[in-house]
Design an enzyme around this catalytic site. Structure first.
Site, PDB file in Angstrom:
ATOM      1  N   ASN A  46       0.871  -1.185   0.000  1.00  0.00           N
ATOM      2  CA  ASN A  46       0.000   0.000   0.000  1.00  0.00           C
ATOM      3  C   ASN A  46       0.904   1.230   0.000  1.00  0.00           C
ATOM      4  O   ASN A  46       1.493   1.563   1.023  1.00  0.00           O
ATOM      5  CB  ASN A  46      -0.902  -0.025   1.247  1.00  0.00           C
ATOM      6  CG  ASN A  46      -1.726   1.245   1.380  1.00  0.00           C
ATOM      7  OD1 ASN A  46      -1.870   2.005   0.419  1.00  0.00           O
ATOM      8  ND2 ASN A  46      -2.267   1.475   2.564  1.00  0.00           N
ATOM      9  N   LYS A  76       0.049   4.301  -0.367  1.00  0.00           N
ATOM     10  CA  LYS A  76      -0.613   5.516   0.144  1.00  0.00           C
ATOM     11  C   LYS A  76      -0.356   6.692  -0.816  1.00  0.00           C
ATOM     12  O   LYS A  76      -0.285   6.497  -2.020  1.00  0.00           O
ATOM     13  CB  LYS A  76      -0.139   5.816   1.564  1.00  0.00           C
ATOM     14  CG  LYS A  76      -0.161   4.593   2.468  1.00  0.00           C
ATOM     15  CD  LYS A  76       0.048   4.916   3.909  1.00  0.00           C
ATOM     16  CE  LYS A  76       0.127   3.628   4.697  1.00  0.00           C
ATOM     17  NZ  LYS A  76       0.017   3.828   6.133  1.00  0.00           N
ATOM     18  N   HIS A  88      -9.432   1.152   4.957  1.00  0.00           N
ATOM     19  CA  HIS A  88      -8.144   1.380   5.615  1.00  0.00           C
ATOM     20  C   HIS A  88      -8.373   2.370   6.759  1.00  0.00           C
ATOM     21  O   HIS A  88      -9.187   3.292   6.646  1.00  0.00           O
ATOM     22  CB  HIS A  88      -7.124   1.929   4.611  1.00  0.00           C
ATOM     23  CG  HIS A  88      -5.738   1.955   5.184  1.00  0.00           C
ATOM     24  ND1 HIS A  88      -5.316   2.960   6.022  1.00  0.00           N
ATOM     25  CD2 HIS A  88      -4.707   1.094   5.063  1.00  0.00           C
ATOM     26  CE1 HIS A  88      -4.063   2.703   6.391  1.00  0.00           C
ATOM     27  NE2 HIS A  88      -3.678   1.568   5.821  1.00  0.00           N
ATOM     28  N   GLU A  90      -6.847   4.859   7.708  1.00  0.00           N
ATOM     29  CA  GLU A  90      -6.686   6.283   7.344  1.00  0.00           C
ATOM     30  C   GLU A  90      -7.943   6.792   6.648  1.00  0.00           C
ATOM     31  O   GLU A  90      -8.300   7.968   6.800  1.00  0.00           O
ATOM     32  CB  GLU A  90      -5.426   6.456   6.482  1.00  0.00           C
ATOM     33  CG  GLU A  90      -4.174   6.291   7.333  1.00  0.00           C
ATOM     34  CD  GLU A  90      -2.979   5.717   6.611  1.00  0.00           C
ATOM     35  OE1 GLU A  90      -2.959   5.717   5.369  1.00  0.00           O
ATOM     36  OE2 GLU A  90      -2.057   5.246   7.312  1.00  0.00           O
ATOM     37  N   GLU A 123      -5.438  -4.935  10.859  1.00  0.00           N
ATOM     38  CA  GLU A 123      -4.418  -3.898  11.030  1.00  0.00           C
ATOM     39  C   GLU A 123      -4.707  -3.082  12.290  1.00  0.00           C
ATOM     40  O   GLU A 123      -5.529  -2.140  12.241  1.00  0.00           O
ATOM     41  CB  GLU A 123      -4.432  -2.954   9.835  1.00  0.00           C
ATOM     42  CG  GLU A 123      -4.104  -3.603   8.514  1.00  0.00           C
ATOM     43  CD  GLU A 123      -3.510  -2.581   7.554  1.00  0.00           C
ATOM     44  OE1 GLU A 123      -2.381  -2.796   7.132  1.00  0.00           O
ATOM     45  OE2 GLU A 123      -4.171  -1.574   7.266  1.00  0.00           O
ATOM     46  N   GLY A 146       2.514   2.328  10.868  1.00  0.00           N
ATOM     47  CA  GLY A 146       3.514   3.396  10.761  1.00  0.00           C
ATOM     48  C   GLY A 146       4.218   3.740  12.065  1.00  0.00           C
ATOM     49  O   GLY A 146       4.948   4.722  12.127  1.00  0.00           O
ATOM     50  N   SER A 155       3.338  -1.953  10.512  1.00  0.00           N
ATOM     51  CA  SER A 155       4.791  -1.938  10.750  1.00  0.00           C
ATOM     52  C   SER A 155       5.476  -3.254  10.383  1.00  0.00           C
ATOM     53  O   SER A 155       6.441  -3.669  11.036  1.00  0.00           O
ATOM     54  CB  SER A 155       5.091  -1.563  12.211  1.00  0.00           C
ATOM     55  OG  SER A 155       4.714  -0.218  12.440  1.00  0.00           O
TER      56      SER A 155
HETATM   57  C1  PEP Z   1      -0.802   0.267   6.147  1.00  0.00           C
HETATM   58  O1  PEP Z   1      -0.839   1.435   5.802  1.00  0.00           O
HETATM   59  O2  PEP Z   1      -1.735  -0.488   5.885  1.00  0.00           O
HETATM   60  C2  PEP Z   1       0.350  -0.189   6.890  1.00  0.00           C
HETATM   61  C3  PEP Z   1       0.323  -1.403   7.365  1.00  0.00           C
HETATM   62  O3  PEP Z   1       1.378   0.717   7.034  1.00  0.00           O
HETATM   63  P1  PEP Z   1       2.808   0.412   7.692  1.00  0.00           P
HETATM   64  O4  PEP Z   1       3.293  -0.902   7.122  1.00  0.00           O
HETATM   65  O5  PEP Z   1       3.662   1.565   7.273  1.00  0.00           O
HETATM   66  O6  PEP Z   1       2.606   0.319   9.161  1.00  0.00           O
END
Ligand code: PEP
Length: 246
Positions: free
Chosen positions: A4, A6, A91, A93, A163, A169, A208
């Protein structure tokens, strides 16, 4: 493994990444399906680079409807025409910054299926929910909304990504065994509406993930893969993660 990106990478950078991945993968048979989700504006360019490779293309969001007076909106049909075959919905976000409610996420799963896209539905608890012991009730509420809004046909095409919002992040990750238990719960809930297919619905972990920790999640019996944000932006790291677990 789902990348992803973003709101990162220009069209040129996205194209160059895809070209490099295709070149480096060559004829290799990978243990995992790879899906890259660039920005909507880079979908077409990345899709052109991926033609003939086993890497698939996904979008990061879709809007409801097919066409109409909806300034700024992008329908699933348009994403499909641009080459996407998958789409991320719900997601954290989107839920946090764009107001995507549980019900809207469920409707987007249904709409993805209508648009011939396979939905990748994200669920996960916030830091406060986690601290205050509400993880299971949040996941249950989010999955129930999917079950309420989407038909069995749509649900059968689903990937679910667990998630935890506090892990995205942040560099922090949950205990893989706890993530595995939640993946099992998700599958159990899906079985209420698609009993025969629920065992085959891929459930991923996201938050992460990097080449240093991906293995501990992939080893879990109920976790089938990873949704990766930041660590998917570098070719070398992406390839390391794709090889791990083979
Ligand atoms: C995500 O945005 O779905 C995600 C898992 O981000 P990150 O791997 O940067 O934590």
């Amino acid at each position: 493994m789902i990348a992803n990106w973003k709101m990162h990478k220009t069209v040129d950078e996205s194209r160059a990444f895809a070209r490099e991945i295709v070149r480096r993968l060559g004829q290799a048979t990978l243990p995992h399906q790879l899906i890259i989700c660039p920005t909507a504006i880079s979908l077409w360019a990345v899709g052109q680079e991926l033609i003939g490779s086993s890497v698939m293309l996904g979008a990061q969001n879709l809007d409801l409807g097919r066409e109409g007076a909806l300034t700024g909106a992008i329908s699933g049909y348009l994403l499909h025409e641009a080459g996407a075959r998958w789409v991320i919905v719900g997601h954290s976000e989107r839920r946090q910054f764009f107001g995507d409610s549980d019900a809207l996420v469920g409707q987007k799963v249904a709409q993805a299926w209508e648009s011939h896209l396979r939905p990748i539905a994200c669920v996960g608890e916030s830091r406060d929910d986690y601290r205050e012991g509400r993880t299971i009730s949040v996941i249950t509420r989010q999955i129930e909304a999917l079950l309420a809004e989407a038909s069995p046909e749509a649900l059968r095409t689903l990937i679910v990504a667990y998630e935890p919002v506090w892990a995205i992040g942040s560099g922090a990750v949950p205990d893989p065994v706890q993530a595995n238990d939640l993946a099992a719960l998700i599958r159990q809930m899906l079985a209420q509406k698609i009993p025969d297919d629920a065992p085959n619905i891929p459930v991923l972990y996201g938050g992460s993930v990097s080449s240093k920790n991906i293995q501990q999640f992939l080893r879990q019996p109920h976790i089938d893969g990873a949704l990766v944000g930041g660590a998917s932006l570098q070719v070398e790291e992406f390839l390391k993660m794709a090889d791990i677990g083979s």
